[in-house]
Scaffold this motif. Sequence first.
Motif, PDB file in Angstrom:
ATOM      1  N   CYS A 154      34.690  99.329 -46.389  1.00 48.73           N
ATOM      2  CA  CYS A 154      34.119  98.819 -45.135  1.00 48.73           C
ATOM      3  C   CYS A 154      34.631  99.627 -43.941  1.00 48.73           C
ATOM      4  O   CYS A 154      33.862  99.968 -43.027  1.00 48.73           O
ATOM      5  CB  CYS A 154      34.479  97.348 -44.945  1.00 48.73           C
ATOM      6  SG  CYS A 154      33.688  96.215 -46.106  1.00 48.73           S
ATOM      7  N   CYS A 155      35.925  99.957 -43.951  1.00 46.89           N
ATOM      8  CA  CYS A 155      36.504 100.760 -42.862  1.00 46.89           C
ATOM      9  C   CYS A 155      35.894 102.162 -42.832  1.00 46.89           C
ATOM     10  O   CYS A 155      35.648 102.723 -41.755  1.00 46.89           O
ATOM     11  CB  CYS A 155      38.017 100.861 -43.033  1.00 46.89           C
ATOM     12  SG  CYS A 155      38.905  99.312 -42.791  1.00 46.89           S
ATOM     13  N   ALA A 156      35.647 102.728 -44.007  1.00 53.19           N
ATOM     14  CA  ALA A 156      35.141 104.097 -44.090  1.00 53.19           C
ATOM     15  C   ALA A 156      33.770 104.231 -43.445  1.00 53.19           C
ATOM     16  O   ALA A 156      33.463 105.250 -42.814  1.00 53.19           O
ATOM     17  CB  ALA A 156      35.086 104.549 -45.544  1.00 53.19           C
ATOM     18  N   PHE A 157      32.932 103.207 -43.597  1.00 53.50           N
ATOM     19  CA  PHE A 157      31.554 103.303 -43.101  1.00 53.50           C
ATOM     20  C   PHE A 157      31.275 102.365 -41.931  1.00 53.50           C
ATOM     21  O   PHE A 157      30.149 102.294 -41.444  1.00 53.50           O
ATOM     22  CB  PHE A 157      30.587 103.033 -44.254  1.00 53.50           C
ATOM     23  CG  PHE A 157      30.694 104.052 -45.353  1.00 53.50           C
ATOM     24  CD1 PHE A 157      30.081 105.281 -45.234  1.00 53.50           C
ATOM     25  CD2 PHE A 157      31.458 103.794 -46.488  1.00 53.50           C
ATOM     26  CE1 PHE A 157      30.194 106.235 -46.240  1.00 53.50           C
ATOM     27  CE2 PHE A 157      31.583 104.738 -47.491  1.00 53.50           C
ATOM     28  CZ  PHE A 157      30.951 105.972 -47.371  1.00 53.50           C
ATOM     29  N   GLY A 158      32.293 101.636 -41.494  1.00 53.60           N
ATOM     30  CA  GLY A 158      32.152 100.815 -40.305  1.00 53.60           C
ATOM     31  C   GLY A 158      31.258  99.609 -40.458  1.00 53.60           C
ATOM     32  O   GLY A 158      30.781  99.066 -39.467  1.00 53.60           O
ATOM     33  N   THR A 159      31.002  99.197 -41.683  1.00 53.05           N
ATOM     34  CA  THR A 159      30.141  98.047 -41.928  1.00 53.05           C
ATOM     35  C   THR A 159      30.450  97.438 -43.287  1.00 53.05           C
ATOM     36  O   THR A 159      30.913  98.137 -44.195  1.00 53.05           O
ATOM     37  CB  THR A 159      28.649  98.443 -41.883  1.00 53.05           C
ATOM     38  OG1 THR A 159      27.838  97.315 -42.225  1.00 53.05           O
ATOM     39  CG2 THR A 159      28.357  99.582 -42.843  1.00 53.05           C
ATOM     40  N   THR A 160      30.165  96.149 -43.407  1.00 51.89           N
ATOM     41  CA  THR A 160      30.327  95.469 -44.704  1.00 51.89           C
ATOM     42  C   THR A 160      29.072  95.609 -45.549  1.00 51.89           C
ATOM     43  O   THR A 160      29.060  95.161 -46.697  1.00 51.89           O
ATOM     44  CB  THR A 160      30.610  93.977 -44.491  1.00 51.89           C
ATOM     45  OG1 THR A 160      29.506  93.380 -43.774  1.00 51.89           O
ATOM     46  CG2 THR A 160      31.883  93.768 -43.707  1.00 51.89           C
ATOM     47  N   ARG A 161      28.025  96.244 -45.000  1.00 55.19           N
ATOM     48  CA  ARG A 161      26.741  96.301 -45.692  1.00 55.19           C
ATOM     49  C   ARG A 161      26.453  97.667 -46.287  1.00 55.19           C
ATOM     50  O   ARG A 161      25.321  97.910 -46.724  1.00 55.19           O
ATOM     51  CB  ARG A 161      25.600  95.905 -44.739  1.00 55.19           C
ATOM     52  CG  ARG A 161      25.738  94.558 -44.060  1.00 55.19           C
ATOM     53  CD  ARG A 161      25.997  93.439 -45.067  1.00 55.19           C
ATOM     54  NE  ARG A 161      24.948  93.349 -46.068  1.00 55.19           N
ATOM     55  CZ  ARG A 161      25.066  92.667 -47.204  1.00 55.19           C
ATOM     56  NH1 ARG A 161      26.199  92.047 -47.497  1.00 55.19           N
ATOM     57  NH2 ARG A 161      24.072  92.627 -48.061  1.00 55.19           N
ATOM     58  N   HIS A 162      27.403  98.556 -46.303  1.00 55.92           N
ATOM     59  CA  HIS A 162      27.167  99.872 -46.910  1.00 55.92           C
ATOM     60  C   HIS A 162      27.247  99.760 -48.422  1.00 55.92           C
ATOM     61  O   HIS A 162      28.045  98.998 -48.976  1.00 55.92           O
ATOM     62  CB  HIS A 162      28.183 100.900 -46.411  1.00 55.92           C
ATOM     63  CG  HIS A 162      27.796 102.308 -46.719  1.00 55.92           C
ATOM     64  ND1 HIS A 162      28.066 102.906 -47.930  1.00 55.92           N
ATOM     65  CD2 HIS A 162      27.131 103.231 -45.980  1.00 55.92           C
ATOM     66  CE1 HIS A 162      27.619 104.151 -47.912  1.00 55.92           C
ATOM     67  NE2 HIS A 162      27.037 104.370 -46.744  1.00 55.92           N
ATOM     68  N   VAL A 163      26.419 100.543 -49.112  1.00 55.91           N
ATOM     69  CA  VAL A 163      26.325 100.443 -50.565  1.00 55.91           C
ATOM     70  C   VAL A 163      27.642 100.808 -51.263  1.00 55.91           C
ATOM     71  O   VAL A 163      27.881 100.385 -52.400  1.00 55.91           O
ATOM     72  CB  VAL A 163      25.154 101.323 -51.066  1.00 55.91           C
ATOM     73  CG1 VAL A 163      25.507 102.803 -50.956  1.00 55.91           C
ATOM     74  CG2 VAL A 163      24.747 100.957 -52.472  1.00 55.91           C
ATOM     75  N   SER A 164      28.508 101.553 -50.605  1.00 52.95           N
ATOM     76  CA  SER A 164      29.790 101.919 -51.216  1.00 52.95           C
ATOM     77  C   SER A 164      30.681 100.704 -51.467  1.00 52.95           C
ATOM     78  O   SER A 164      31.599 100.757 -52.278  1.00 52.95           O
ATOM     79  CB  SER A 164      30.538 102.918 -50.330  1.00 52.95           C
ATOM     80  OG  SER A 164      29.856 104.143 -50.273  1.00 52.95           O
TER      81      SER A 164
END
Length: 377
Positions: A207-217
Amino acid sequence: MAMQTEWLVPLAQPRQKKRRCELCLGPANVRCAACLVTYYCDVDHQNADWVSVHAKICQLLIPLRAAPPFYTSEKERKLGEEQRRNREIFLADVTYETAQMFLIDGQYEDAIPAALHSLKFSISIYGSSGVELVPPYLILAETSLGLAHLSQAEEYLAQAQWIVLKNPHCSYHVQSKLYRNLGLLHAAKGNLEEALYHLANDVYFACCAFGTTRHVSVSGGFFHMANIFSHKNKMDIVDSLYCEVVDLWYDHFSHFVEIQYQKLITPAEVDLLSVEDGAEEDVLDEKQRAEAMQMLKSILAFREASLRQQPEKEAKLLHALAMFHFLVHDLKKAEGFVMRCLQTAQSLPERQPDESLYHLVKLLQSKEEQAPSRSAN
């Protein structure tokens, strides 16, 4: 080029320099007869390295391992060092990508030599504590987990974790991958609570890496946590986490499907950025394809085996699988999942098919119409 072997004559080897096997560091008895700079303990290890990556990099190793040239000036020396470093960076990338591909295909034994090469080149470039060493250590850990070599995986992960702790500015993405592997290690060892702790950290750093809880990662952490809760027989939590995984992939695929649909309905003279030759860019890399297929197929098996039928959740899963197969250009399977999705949706009270499913159907029809004209050309 076929593999070539040259057996070493012990008395002909320099005493001051002991040759070591490229893979196990044992005493060398043979070397590659093509490059003459790569040594092995036996033909089996030479063959393993050849199949994995040596066939690709054989000749590229000669300038790195042959005797260095004599430089006549400081400028020449610096240029030579720069060229050597650039060659090592290139080889580190090539060997890492090769190991990654073997890992994705589940060919764990073949991944190991390439990953070891990547690690060696990275150490030569960045030193023994550079954060750039973490990715090859994680590849080696994943291959060891795949082979059920847990003690070896633990050793690689300990090295990676030590480097991360020494580098406080290590990227969130790398930390996410580290904690996921730590979670999988502890799950394999039966330490379920410890595994959940590490997988929760995986989700946090993703979540920190992409700034969102909704990223597929983020989906990977949720998926593996669900599998652990399944072992603990907490099926309501499993169901909830699987729903999160499906939602993440569904949103990810929907984005790309909608882009293609907008291109379909936009006149060519208006869409100045349209590609005239009809070539399509792959929106999912090999790793994403493998992860999506693993997760969604497992969740589908879970839904089909469940005694409690949940048609709305199953319909969304089938829709996600239809979009996935469309995006990877497997149109036949995409059509099959669309049909299953429509059949499942029929059992829902007062429910019309999702508009995005309609868009997907239109895209599939468009592909079918284009197929005869392309084959005619």
